[in-house]
Design an enzyme around this catalytic site. Structure first.
Site, short mmCIF file in Angstrom:
data_model
loop_
_atom_site.label_atom_id
_atom_site.label_comp_id
_atom_site.label_asym_id
_atom_site.label_seq_id
_atom_site.Cartn_x
_atom_site.Cartn_y
_atom_site.Cartn_z
CE LYS A 130 -4.00 -1.84 2.33
NZ LYS A 130 -4.60 -1.89 3.64
CG HIS A 133 -2.15 7.11 3.29
ND1 HIS A 133 -2.65 7.76 4.39
CD2 HIS A 133 -2.26 5.78 3.56
CE1 HIS A 133 -3.05 6.88 5.27
NE2 HIS A 133 -2.82 5.67 4.79
CG HIS A 136 1.59 5.71 6.51
ND1 HIS A 136 0.88 5.37 5.39
CD2 HIS A 136 1.40 4.71 7.39
CE1 HIS A 136 0.29 4.20 5.58
NE2 HIS A 136 0.59 3.78 6.78
#
Ligand code: ARG
Length: 572
Positions: A130, A133, A136
């Site tokens: 993933k 984004h 984070h």
């Protein structure tokens, strides 16, 4: 492990605080560590305040009487005490204050009384397959800053990245890969391909019953520990994802002592299960294994094994905590993880408590608020999260335009823009109280004025420029007549408070306190060089003194910014 060998003598204003506390201790016959000094509400009253309320009874009088009595009694070198009602105020002799603060600011490191503590900071911890984004960003930036602050305070610091690389979602991913995967697309943009597979899995899962069955089988294959095709595929995904994450870490200037995914604890899961059983805390519920936590005041039990015998997020966290305790014997283990996981941390700490593991008290969840993008071009498009790398790119692009406008002749503009852009984003995050939500507004983030990273970087670069133009070395404070430090009082007080701000930032796990201390220093610094011409006064001794002040300002800003993770360009 990162350690720092700081001197142990108190620094900055701490130097005087130590004397004041010792004098209070002698007067009131209590240990010096009992006394908390505060900041006077009115700066004109001095550098320290001491409320007498708590001590009046013991002294057999009321607080204002005690304050008055202490004023007569206390004799502190270079410090004058006065009383205002129940408060004592302390004012340091300004020339002495200037000299002490200047001396310690020009020393390479600040003192700390926390040498030798072992602190583990777990932060960042994105999930493979993933994208990292914006969500984070906070854990990454806050965690890294706390780790640096602890190093500075003299702790032995262990930085761990607890990558999410294990769990049933990887069964799903492998199943999706087998059906629709494309190696070329994967190589070109690994995370995009993996994300696409994951999304497609969820779209088709409802229609295609064999899909979840394959996914479950794949995860069981993974958990079996055997070297098989599934494991190969998973490893491949992990490596590609880590490569992407590393780009982001490099830009932030962040390193980890250990990048240990959840899978790293694989061989510790069985022993953990056995240990939980032997502690007598596990029970069966619908085929699954749980630990009941009602005795700890938590209604939701902690699920440690599914009915299919596979482990869970919490199981792996339990194994990780126990293994870290055995390996590092930590004084503190901080988990810098969003507030939405609060229950998870309460639960697994409670499990450890039920097992009689006293050391769980040293574990602490350090939660933080959400980050929200102000409406605008880069806000979430339908269903799409914004990549952290995209945010950095955009910040750097805007910084580049600003640098171009301000200083078109500058050498190495691209590098400077990278530093300004990244620094702006980092500082913006850290200047907010950790637990509060952050609204991300490009204009505000990148402004060169106001409470921003670029403003601090700019102040630092201004100092560099003055020092460059001086074309001579900064002389030692011992060779400067303290009278020539006149005009810098506000700045010296601000610089002198930095050691305390750092300590509090560490104690409260709140980098904001450091960020705010730096803003105060920068604004006092700007006033100082505006009002006190440094070069070309025609008075060499005065110029030496003022240059030393500029160097103290520069090095203090550089230190503070580096601890926060804001790069410090010398020109911009
Ligand atoms: N990988 C998790 C996530 O992105 C965060 C892990 C936090 N750390 C932990 N020990 N549970 O949500």
């Amino acid at each position: 492990m990162a350690t720092n060998s700081a001197p142990t003598q108190p620094n900055g204003l701490d130097f005087f605080a130590a004397d004041i506390r010792a004098a209070l201790a002698a007067a009131l016959d209590l240990p010096a560590s009992d006394f908390q000094l505060e900041r006077p509400r009115n700066e004109a009253h001095g550098e320290f305040a001491f409320p007498c309320f708590r001590y009046a009874k013991g002294a057999g009088c009321n607080p204002p009487e005690l304050a008055a009595k202490l004023v007569d009694q206390l004799q502190i070198k270079d410090v004058t005490a006065s009383s205002v009602g129940p408060f004592l105020n302390f004012q340091v002799e300004p020339k002495r204050l200037a000299t002490v603060v200047m001396e310690s600011a020009l020393m390479p490191a600040y003192a700390s009384d926390q040498q030798g503590l072992t602190s583990i900071v777990e932060f960042s911890s994105p999930n493979i397959a993933k994208p990292m984004h914006v969500g984070h960003m906070r854990t990454t930036v806050i965690g890294a800053a706390l780790a640096r602050i602890f190093v500075h305070l003299g702790h032995e610091v262990v930085r761990i990245n607890h990558i999410g690389d294990w769990g049933s979602q990887f069964g799903k991913l492998v199943a999706a890969w087998k059906r629709w995967g494309d190696e070329d697309r994967l190589q070109a943009d690994p995370i995009a391909e993996l994300l696409q597979l994951y999304v497609r899995y969820h779209e088709e899962e409802k229609e295609d019953e064999s899909l979840p069955a394959d996914a479950k089988a794949a995860f069981q294959e993974l958990e079996s520990g055997e070297e098989n095709q599934t494991r190969e595929t998973w490893k491949h995904f992990t490596e590609l994802s880590l490569r992407e994450f590393n780009h982001v870490y490099e830009r932030f200037g962040i390193e980890f002592d250990f990048v240990r995914g959840e899978s790293w604890y694989e061989d510790k899961l069985e022993p953990l299960s056995d240990w939980l059983d032997s502690c007598g805390v596990t029970e069966e519920s619908d085929g699954a294994t749980i630990v009941d936590l009602t005795s700890e005041g938590i209604k939701t039990p902690c699920l440690v094994k599914t009915a299919h015998g596979t482990t869970l997020y919490a199981t792996r966290d339990l194994a990780a905590a126990k293994s870290r305790w055995e390996e590092f014997n930590f004084d503190q283990l901080l988990y810098v993880v969003g507030a939405e996981q609060t229950l998870h941390f309460q639960q697994f700490k409670a499990v450890l408590k039920r097992c009689g593991a006293e050391w769980q008290q040293r574990m602490e969840h350090v939660p933080f608020g959400l980050i929200r993008l102000a409406e605008g071009k880069l806000s979430t498009r339908a269903g799409r999260v914004i990549g952290l790398a995209d945010v950095l790119d955009r910040a750097v692009e805007l910084a580049r335009a600003a640098v171009e406008e301000k200083n078109p002749e500058l050498e190495g503009k691209a590098e400077v823009a990278e530093k300004v852009g990244v620094g702006a984003v980092v500082f913006h995050d850290l200047k907010h109280q950790r637990q509060k939500d952050v609204v991300f507004d490009w204009k505000e983030v990148l402004s060169f004025e106001g409470d921003t990273g670029p403003y601090l970087q700019y102040t630092h670069a201004r100092c560099c420029s003055i020092l460059r133009k001086a074309e001579r070395p900064v002389v030692s404070v011992a060779d400067i007549d303290p009278a020539l430090f006149e005009g810098g009082h506000e700045l010296f007080v601000a610089i002198g408070r930095l050691p305390q701000a750092l300590r509090e930032a560490g104690q409260k796990r709140e980098p904001m306190l450091l960020a705010h201390a730096l803003l105060k220093i920068a604004s006092a610094g700007n006033v100082y060089y505006r009002e006190n011409r440094v070069l070309g006064t025609g008075d060499p001794a005065l110029e030496d003194a003022r240059l030393a002040v500029i160097e103290a300002l520069r090095s203090t800003l550089a230190l503070g910014l580096e601890l926060l993770g804001v790069p410090v360009p010398e020109q911009m």
